[in-house]
Structures are given as structure tokens and as C-alpha cells.
Design an enzyme around this catalytic site. Sequence first.
Site, PDB file in Angstrom:
ATOM      1  N   GLU A  96       0.685  -1.256   0.068  1.00  0.00           N
ATOM      2  CA  GLU A  96      -0.076  -0.218   0.065  1.00  0.00           C
ATOM      3  C   GLU A  96       0.908   1.223   0.242  1.00  0.00           C
ATOM      4  O   GLU A  96       0.531   2.166  -0.581  1.00  0.00           O
ATOM      5  CB  GLU A  96      -0.954  -0.110   0.919  1.00  0.00           C
ATOM      6  CG  GLU A  96      -2.348   1.428   0.676  1.00  0.00           C
ATOM      7  CD  GLU A  96      -2.666   1.855   1.982  1.00  0.00           C
ATOM      8  OE1 GLU A  96      -3.283   2.459   2.391  1.00  0.00           O
ATOM      9  OE2 GLU A  96      -2.544   0.152   3.381  1.00  0.00           O
ATOM     10  N   ASP A  97       1.644   0.866   0.947  1.00  0.00           N
ATOM     11  CA  ASP A  97       2.783   2.730   0.910  1.00  0.00           C
ATOM     12  C   ASP A  97       4.092   2.262   0.521  1.00  0.00           C
ATOM     13  O   ASP A  97       4.778   3.639   0.221  1.00  0.00           O
ATOM     14  CB  ASP A  97       2.589   1.915   2.342  1.00  0.00           C
ATOM     15  CG  ASP A  97       2.022   2.891   3.489  1.00  0.00           C
ATOM     16  OD1 ASP A  97       0.793   3.048   2.667  1.00  0.00           O
ATOM     17  OD2 ASP A  97       1.977   2.608   4.720  1.00  0.00           O
TER      18      ASP A  97
END
Length: 753
Positions: A96-97
Site C-alpha cells: 500500500e505504501d
Amino acid sequence: MSDAKKPGVEEMSADEKQIRAEFEALLQDYLNSNHRRKVELITKAFEFANQAHSGVKRRSGESYILHPLAVARIVCREMGLGSTSICSALLHDVVEDTEYTVQDISNMFGPKIAQIVDGLTKISGGIFGEQASAQAENFRKLLLTMSDDIRVILIKIADRLHNMRTLGSLLPAKQFKIAGETLYLYAPMAHRLGLFSIKTELEDLSFKYEHPQEYAFIQERLDATEEARKKLFGHFAVPVDKKLQSMGLKYEMRARVKSAYSIWSKMESKGVSFDEIYDIYAVRIIFESQLGIDEKNQCWEIYSAITDIYRIRPDRIRDWVSRPKANGYQALHLTVMGPDGQWVEIQIRSRRMDDIAEKGFAAHWKYKEHNVEEDTELDKWLHTITEILENPNPNALDFLDTIKLNLFSAEIFVFTPRGDIKTLPQGATALDFAYALHTNIGNKCIGAKVNHRLVPLSHPLASGDQVEILTSRSQEPQPDWINFVTTAKAKAKVDYALKRSRREVAREGEHKVITALKNAEIDPNTGELDKLALYYGFPKREDLFYSVEKGETVLPENLKKILKEKTDNFFFKYLKQALGVGKTQEEDASVEEEPKEKPQYDKKRPYILREEAFNRNYVLAECCKPIPGDDALGFINDDGNVVVHKRSCPIAMRLKSSFGERILSTEWSSHKTASFEATLEVKGIDSLGVLSNISKIISEDFNVNIQRLLIEAKDGVFEGKIKMKVHDVEDIQKICVKLSKLKSIKSVGRVGE
């Protein structure tokens, strides 16, 4: 320049030192478990995550990698999971990051870890997205992923637990949002998965941020009464210890104190004070299983030993050993009269039962060579959830409420005529049982026989009932059935059937309306249909079609007379405003004035609730009617106005869970000129002049206007409700204190309408 002189090196080395210490602690937790030794894999996952998150900080100022490390430690130490879950926890934010993909994870760590990380990424940002429309879909994804691999939700709960532990660094509005959705969904989910200690901590942390004063008060009272509890436990334990040791048992006995949130919930629901909660602590006896002796028999032997010493309360025996709860919980509960004249609850468990009670289904892996068997109670529950997903309610909030029905329910056990056992939530009806057997049996149900006696569909069932369902081919679900069912599955099925039936009826009605318009030489376009619906007071065309087909609305022969009115006349404007219907296309074209700009709110600071010249900069929510001094929060509605709710209001809990971006922290300004409605409930001994004494104190001593006073006396006792206008919570507290000093009054407190 030497390293010592380079700027930031000391700070970086301190950070790195902290990260390495946390990783070593994680490895130690893992080595203390009985899982296979896959230290190399865990080290590889840590090094990869550490490099991926390098240089990133959390809002608290800590290095970001400390968050995945903390989640991994919860997963290992507090849930008892192994290397696959630990690696997935370490990697849960990487996709996600950062720039890495699920495929990268799969290439480096294998398909299983990649699948779990993918599941966690899909439901990122919590169960709820920022937009309400996406919320039901996000939750659906979560539940479907659960059925793939339960470890996804276990790691997600661990992630939420660490976020709650570090919630202090966020703004109050964000705290309310996260605490609200935690209490609304994550705590019940942890409960259903048997994670008792985590569920308790999630509830307590949510309570601490939502009601800080009440939390502090209960903690102070628990600290103040600790010595008395220790003394009580000491008196109780001496003869029991002597008896159990003489039986040659290996065991530990300890006192368990009720959580602050549980105490507060009981105080709120029962309307009692802290001193009136009598089950604040329980005694837990955890024994080591003896080879060749059945655990169940050992539980009953300890039960027998205790009841030889203390008098038992027969109505408080709970045998969760013979028939475990759906979340795997096993224990034998009994309540006895202690040596100090107080009832004491005792929980008897083996070490295995205690592990499962604290760590939930994850603990099963500790006692099995392979993963949990497929045919477990948990899989049955997940199957039920999947069934609900087949026909989800399109309204996101209703969908979550439906799911939540299955999360916190206590269970009853009901028998089919053949003797098969079905587990249902407490309060389930005969109709719930019919739907539990099969959807078609539920849809065609006309009644039931409970213990060979004919009962209606709404009949509530009890544990041990034998139920036979009676059906008819001509039967169809009826609108009032939605009030007869309590289980999530049955509600979803009835709702789906009713909507399908209503759509079919509306379709027939639509043909009639269109034919009537054509006969009147009117083009049956959406604008004309909307106008006709408005004329008859329906917010939607479909409601008009349904009413026409059912014969509730009869169309006149001359439809032109009704529809010749312009859409912008006063009558239609009034109807639209009353029904909350938006403008038609024609009206949009005719309106030239600019739409009002919605106000902007600074979420970094509390919104001050002001009252100036009787004009408020907020609206009071009708559901909970807060007054100045209540723990409150603001919700920005579609019009841009701030609607104020009590923080404990169930509607506010749903709003926090679903529209977190619209939540404001609030502060009351001085409201000494304004008045607010509040209701007091009074109970006591009926005596001459009690009513006039109550009225005198409220009206004369406090100069408060009583709006309504209802008191009912029966068999020497009375209870009543007093509706009044007050300035703030302080007024209420003073009135309660003064009234409670009257000899005839036994309890007084504020209640809802």
C-alpha cells in the site's frame, strides 16, 4: 567529516537501536512459542520491510517500521500465531505504501504470504473507506477474504489494536472516528473470534478516548477498592487452596477484575452507580490437564470440591465445557456465597481452555499438529456470513447492522425433530429457525410446533426446544415478518424477498400509470411521472406504482388537470421540501440563483457550540438530545450544518464508523440563557407528599420549568419520569443530588425520552 560530526547520525543511530531492540524482542517472542523455527524467513521479512519503509515517520515522530514490528509482536505473543502470520504482519503496509507489488512479495516470500498481504491491502484504511458508498463493498471484501484465510482478519485486528494503543498522537476528531469504528465493529469481531483479552482492551481504549472523565472515574474507584477486593479474595482462597492441593492438582487461582468499559456499560444499561455493581471481580481457576483424565471430568471434580466448601447459587451455573460457545470458549462457571457474605463468580478452565479463551481460534494451532480442522464452529459462522453476502442490503449502514447482529449474540441450542442440534442467537424465533434450516423452508413457513405445541412464527425459542417447521407451497414472506426475525441471515433473506415482491408489484403498477398517462395524451417521461408521484405525496415514482397496483391510490380519469401545474409553483415546492426530494430537471433550468456555499470547518480545533441571541451554530440530534456538559461530537450533514450527538449515542457510533471525515470534536460554550430538554427517572417508596416534595425541589429550589410529570404508584412503590428544561448537565447533577436526599427516593437519574 567524521561520522560523529555528521548531522542526524546520533539521532538515526538511536532510531536504529530502537528498531533493532524491537526486532530482537519479536524474535524472542517467536522462540518462546512452540512453532517451527523459521527465524531466517522472519529476519528476511523484517529487513525487506525496514528497507521499504526507510526514512518514513509516523505522526508520533517514531520510525514507521516500529508499527509493523508492533503488529507482528501482537500477532505472535498475544494471538499465538506462527511465521506466516508474523511475516505477513511485518509486510502488511509495504504494497500500500511503497512501490513494491503483491507479485514482488510472492516472488520473495511465496504465494501464501502474498495472498494474506494482498487481502490486507484490499481492505486498507480500515473496514470503512472515506466514502460511505464504498463502505459496504470494503466490508464485503473483508468478510470474503476471511473465508479465504482467517489470518487476514486476525492481523487486521492486531493492526487496529496497535493503532488504538498509539491513538493519543491524533487529533480529537480522528480519535472519535477510529474509537467509534473500533467499538462498532473491531471489538465485536475480536469477541466472535474468541480474542477475549484483545476485545476487552479495544473496548477500554475506545471508552478512554470517547469518555475520558467516566474512564478516569471508574479507574480511580477500582484503585480505591483494590485493597478490599484483595482481602475478599484472600478469605475466599484459603479453604479452596487447601482442598485442591489435597486432590494433587497443579493449578493457579487468581482474581479477574471486570474492565472499565464493562462496568460503565452495566452502570448505563441498569441505571446504577459503581457501588451497586456486585460482579466487579471473579475468581479464575486454571488447572494443568492430567494424562489419561478427561478435562471435563476434572472441571466437575473442582466444581464438587468448591461446592463442598461454599453454598452454590443454582441459577448461575454455566456449562460451556460440554457445549463450547461458537467462538471456541470453554469453561465451567458457577457462583457461590463467599465467606464475607458476597456472591463470588468462579470460572474453572484447563490451561488449553484458558489459551483458547485469551487467544481465540489461533490457540487451536498450539494443540494440533496441523492447521485448524475445516469443520469448526468458526467455518460454520463464516459460511453464514457468506450467505448474507449473496443478497446484501444496498444501504451500507443497514448492511453493517445486519452483519453485527451475528457478532455479539449469546447462543441457544435447539433440536430438529430428528435430534440434530442447531445453534441460534439468544432471542431467535421459530421463523429464524426455519431460515436456519433452508431459505425455501423460511419463505414457505406458516407456523411451527415447539415441543409438540403449535406456536406462531414470532415465538421466541429457548435452549433445549425441539422445533418442527410447518410449511405451505402458497405461502410468501409478509412485510411484518421483518419484525419476527432476529438473525442476520433471516433478516437478509426476508428483506430480499420483500424487495423482490415489491418490485414485481411496482412493475405491474407502472404499466397502469403509463397507460393512464397515454390515455390522457400525456408523454409518460420521467419528469411527468415524478410530478404525479409528488402530487400524491410519494418521494419516489416506484412508491406511486406500488400504491396504484395495491389499489391504495386511484388515478382520476382527467390526469391533465393535475399535471398542468408548473413544477415551480408553491404547492410542488412545498411538497418537495416536506419530502426531501431534489429538484426536477425543469426546475433546475428555471432556477438562476447561485447555490449557497457550504461552510468550512477547521478539524484541527474543537468546534465551539455557541448560543447567541437564541441562534445556535449547531443542531441538536433528535435521537439522543444532548445538553451542554454532555460528552458530545459534531457531524457535518449534507447541508453543511453541524448536528450534535452524545458520543455514546448508537446513531453517532454508526456515523463515526461510516462518515469519519465529517466528524468534529466539539466544546460547549456557556449556555446560561438557553434551555434544553432533559428527562429524569425517579423510583422510590410511595408516601404522602412525595410528589409535591419532588415538584417543590425542581421548581422552587432550582427555578426549573417542569414540562411533563408522570408518576405511577403500585404496591407501595412508585416510579416516574419528569421532563424539564435545564441549562446544562450541572443542573441535572445538582437536582439529582438534592432529590436523592429525600428519604422516600431510592434512585434518580437521567434517561432518554
